[in-house]
Design a protein around this motif. Structure first.
Motif: not given
Length: 271
Positions: A148-177
């Motif tokens: 997409s033109h703007w990936s919410e997950r990718h900007t969350a990575f920039v903001a220090g909120l999480g990194t990606f998993g094998l599923s391409a989901g973002l793993i945060t301190e509160k998990g991937v869900a």
């Protein structure tokens, strides 16, 4: 004349909007962080995602061509335990409560984006929710290879909120869900330090549990094996046909989310 706003006030705004929009029906209290609009990752995304991916400056100019983007406000909405538990028990298509979280809970998220922009503008700042802007303009997600033109997950990575998993989901301190929301503004806020540095996969243990949970066989042993087309095709062929009979609505997006539940990173960051 601009009102003086600080990070604590913005965090308080986001949390108030979460409650006002009914977010507590689907999510736990949001995690909120900030990224610098000048972070080099936004330029990298032009290559990693595609030249069509907006920088914060490009996005803000849709609202105010004269404004200079300074910050990106990002929040994580962790999915409530009862909804996660229901989806954990499924193995073919999502639980009704999970589908409702995806369909109606995302409307909560959209309203949080919209109202935060309005509050910032009332205080004299330029603000835009890039995700809502791309919906307004329209885009073909299939033509863009499920990007997409703007990936919410990718900007969350920039903001220090999480990194990606094998599923391409973002793993945060509160998990991937979880769900993600963001707003770009010319209000300058202190950018968060990324606890994982610049490693996009630092919090993934590569355990492979998400691959075993995926009914569409769209997740492999490496991130490169993630097949977004397979994932989308599975939803179209297996979840969408159940839209009215099982879920009871017709015109809202449905996901799957099985890979986000019943896994070690469901509601916490694996240690």
């Amino acid at each position: 004349m601009k009102d003086s706003l600080n990070a604590e006030q913005i965090i308080s705004m986001v949390k108030r909007l979460y409650l006002a929009a009914g977010g507590d029906s689907y999510y736990d209290e949001p995690l909120v962080s900030f990224a610098s609009a000048d972070d080099e990752w936004y330029r990298k995304y032009k290559t990693l995602i595609g030249p069509f991916h907006w920088t914060p400056e490009e996005a803000l100019h849709f609202d105010n061509p004269e404004a200079t983007a300074k910050s990106v406000i990002v929040w994580i909405l962790p999915v409530k335990e009862s909804i996660r538990k229901a989806n954990r028990e499924e193995n073919r298509i999502p639980a009704v409560s999970w589908a409702a979280m995806r369909s109606f809970g995302e409307l909560v998220n959209e309203n949080m984006r919209k109202q935060l922009c309005l509050l910032l503008k009332k205080s004299g700042y330029a603000a835009i929710a890039p995700h809502l802007e791309q919906l307004r303009q329209g885009y073909d997600i299939v033509e863009m290879n499920f990007s997409s033109h703007w990936s919410e997950r990718h900007t969350a990575f920039v903001a220090g909120l999480g990194t990606f998993g094998l599923s391409a989901g973002l793993i945060t301190e509160k998990g991937v869900a979880m769900r993600v929301g963001s707003v770009v503004t010319d209000l300058e806020l202190p950018p968060a330090k990324r606890p994982y540095g610049d490693d996009p996969f630092a919090w993934c243990t590569r355990c492979g549990a998400c691959a075993k949970r995926c009914p569409g066989h769209a997740i492999g042993k490496t991130i490169e094996e993630r097949d977004k087309q397979k994932c989308g095709a599975y939803v179209v062929a297996n979840v969408n046909p159940e839209r009215e009979k099982r879920y009871g609505w017709l015109d809202l997006n449905l996901g799957c989310g099985l890979c986000q539940t019943g896994v070690p990173c469901e509601f916490k960051r694996p240690r």
